[in-house]
Enzyme design. Sequence first.
Site, PDB file in Angstrom:
ATOM      1  N   ARG A  35       0.825  -1.211   0.000  1.00  0.00           N
ATOM      2  CA  ARG A  35       0.000   0.000   0.000  1.00  0.00           C
ATOM      3  C   ARG A  35       0.864   1.267   0.000  1.00  0.00           C
ATOM      4  O   ARG A  35       0.476   2.276  -0.596  1.00  0.00           O
ATOM      5  CB  ARG A  35      -0.946  -0.004   1.191  1.00  0.00           C
ATOM      6  CG  ARG A  35      -2.106  -0.942   0.946  1.00  0.00           C
ATOM      7  CD  ARG A  35      -3.110  -0.879   2.049  1.00  0.00           C
ATOM      8  NE  ARG A  35      -4.381  -1.405   1.595  1.00  0.00           N
ATOM      9  CZ  ARG A  35      -5.327  -1.860   2.388  1.00  0.00           C
ATOM     10  NH1 ARG A  35      -5.153  -1.858   3.685  1.00  0.00           N
ATOM     11  NH2 ARG A  35      -6.458  -2.305   1.896  1.00  0.00           N
ATOM     12  N   LYS A 200     -18.770 -15.842   3.863  1.00  0.00           N
ATOM     13  CA  LYS A 200     -20.207 -15.717   4.130  1.00  0.00           C
ATOM     14  C   LYS A 200     -21.015 -15.134   2.980  1.00  0.00           C
ATOM     15  O   LYS A 200     -20.586 -14.195   2.325  1.00  0.00           O
ATOM     16  CB  LYS A 200     -20.402 -14.810   5.343  1.00  0.00           C
ATOM     17  CG  LYS A 200     -20.025 -15.475   6.635  1.00  0.00           C
ATOM     18  CD  LYS A 200     -20.476 -14.618   7.792  1.00  0.00           C
ATOM     19  CE  LYS A 200     -19.294 -14.049   8.516  1.00  0.00           C
ATOM     20  NZ  LYS A 200     -19.466 -12.757   9.096  1.00  0.00           N
ATOM     21  N   GLY A 350      -8.979  -7.705  -1.094  1.00  0.00           N
ATOM     22  CA  GLY A 350      -9.090  -8.565   0.084  1.00  0.00           C
ATOM     23  C   GLY A 350      -8.296  -9.853  -0.021  1.00  0.00           C
ATOM     24  O   GLY A 350      -7.170  -9.875  -0.522  1.00  0.00           O
ATOM     25  N   GLY A 373     -13.042  -3.798   1.493  1.00  0.00           N
ATOM     26  CA  GLY A 373     -14.422  -3.299   1.583  1.00  0.00           C
ATOM     27  C   GLY A 373     -14.725  -2.294   0.483  1.00  0.00           C
ATOM     28  O   GLY A 373     -15.842  -2.250  -0.046  1.00  0.00           O
TER      29      GLY A 373
HETATM   30  P1  AMP Z   1     -13.981 -13.294   2.623  1.00  0.00           P
HETATM   31  O1  AMP Z   1     -13.349 -12.330   3.571  1.00  0.00           O
HETATM   32  O2  AMP Z   1     -15.468 -13.357   2.735  1.00  0.00           O
HETATM   33  O3  AMP Z   1     -13.492 -13.131   1.210  1.00  0.00           O
HETATM   34  O4  AMP Z   1     -13.532 -14.735   3.109  1.00  0.00           O
HETATM   35  C1  AMP Z   1     -12.203 -15.155   3.120  1.00  0.00           C
HETATM   36  C2  AMP Z   1     -12.102 -16.331   4.038  1.00  0.00           C
HETATM   37  O5  AMP Z   1     -12.973 -17.346   3.607  1.00  0.00           O
HETATM   38  C3  AMP Z   1     -10.726 -16.929   4.088  1.00  0.00           C
HETATM   39  O6  AMP Z   1     -10.174 -16.711   5.353  1.00  0.00           O
HETATM   40  C4  AMP Z   1     -10.974 -18.409   3.827  1.00  0.00           C
HETATM   41  O7  AMP Z   1     -10.269 -19.263   4.708  1.00  0.00           O
HETATM   42  C5  AMP Z   1     -12.445 -18.552   4.087  1.00  0.00           C
HETATM   43  N1  AMP Z   1     -13.017 -19.721   3.407  1.00  0.00           N
HETATM   44  C6  AMP Z   1     -12.932 -20.034   2.111  1.00  0.00           C
HETATM   45  N2  AMP Z   1     -13.526 -21.218   1.875  1.00  0.00           N
HETATM   46  C7  AMP Z   1     -13.998 -21.671   3.046  1.00  0.00           C
HETATM   47  C8  AMP Z   1     -14.701 -22.834   3.456  1.00  0.00           C
HETATM   48  N3  AMP Z   1     -15.021 -23.785   2.591  1.00  0.00           N
HETATM   49  N4  AMP Z   1     -15.012 -22.962   4.758  1.00  0.00           N
HETATM   50  C9  AMP Z   1     -14.679 -22.007   5.632  1.00  0.00           C
HETATM   51  N5  AMP Z   1     -14.027 -20.865   5.316  1.00  0.00           N
HETATM   52  C10 AMP Z   1     -13.690 -20.704   4.034  1.00  0.00           C
END
Ligand code: AMP
Length: 394
Positions: A35, A200, A350, A373
């Site tokens: 950054r 999520k 991210g 974000g």
């Molecule tokens: P996000 O911040 O929503 O992009 O999520 C990223 C996170 O999702 C990372 O830390 C991954 O470890 C997690 N992730 C990806 N696939 C899975 C899964 N199948 N089960 C649990 N966590 C996951």
Amino acid sequence: MYKTIKDLDLDNKKVIIRCDFNVPIQDGKIVDDNRIVQSLQTINYAISKNAKVILMSHLGRIKTEEDLKKNSLEVVAKRLQELLDTKVIFVRQTRGKELEDCIHALQPKEVLLMENTRFEDLNGKKESSNDEGLGKYWASLGDVFVNDAFGTIHREHASNVGISAHLESAIGFLIEKELEELGKLNHPKREFVVLLGGSKVSDKIGVIKNLVTKADKILIGGGMSYTFLKAKGYEIGQSLLDEENISFCKDVLSQYEEKIYLPVDTVVTDNIDEKNIVKNVSIDQIDSDLMGVDIGSKTIEAYSNLVKQAGTVLWNGPLGVYEVDAFAKGTKALLKAVSESSAVSILGGGDIVAAATEFGYKDKVTHASTGGGATLTYLEGVALPGLKNIAEKE
Ligand code: AMP
């Protein structure tokens, strides 16, 4: 098109540049200076135009006195000095006489960095709630304002929107580049394929709603795929489930069934840390005591083939628990496929950019966004608050 730093007269002016120096720090050391590096073009341009450069940034979150010690920008000032090859005057204040005196004494081509803007959050969240008095005070320290902090463009803070309400303002080169690259998604080369992963569904509802109308195909993976699979009636064992959003997934699937692709197989385990059991199973064979942690080999092949046919690929969120080597296979394989495809490829900030950096693919895509974000907000198709007071030009 927004007014940019090139549209401002910087000569002998006190130029406040809001940067994003929110870098990861461990044991007092910067782990990744990307950054800071990304801010150099704007800072160097201001120096070359004979400006008196005043830099501002936040670092981490400030809730307690303890946070003040952990989140000083002093370590950033040192790194910046090395990268710029120019002395960086670091002022340990966010307001007050010392800061004002140092700015008053600043000469053209000199660079000053003020302490973490969020130090103002300790008493009443003044920075994060865009306190009017604070924005006005900071604006009084300069002649013109440049916002180059793409990472906070989805926030309305005193150090971006607050200052720009009182000074002639423009965007810097980093924000200009981000808007230009992400803007390609508004006129994508077809097919427009979106890879969507991460943990999520709830975090990505706005993104799904916006992209599902624009993309040709949405390939879902990661933790969020199991809620979609549950919505289709599959048993997902101990896999991540976003119960509240099952009905959202059902609605999207019924409306856009032909566009949305779900994994046909998955890697399952009993325990992410101990990994006594790790196997690749078909999506209708997830044992009740196991959890899905990566897309399976057949899904890798299918998704890779779809990426090969794409004109544009946008990717947000890893396809598995990429932090654990055994569950990083899907994310790695698709990064390889994306990097080898002739498509315009955009990594939407991210964790997927962190994964691409770790696995050596960051420089093999068209654009890796610096926002987290901020990029998500952009992909939701809503206005970016940080640009509120920046004039548009024809
Ligand atoms: P996000 O911040 O929503 O992009 O999520 C990223 C996170 O999702 C990372 O830390 C991954 O470890 C997690 N992730 C990806 N696939 C899975 C899964 N199948 N089960 C649990 N966590 C996951």
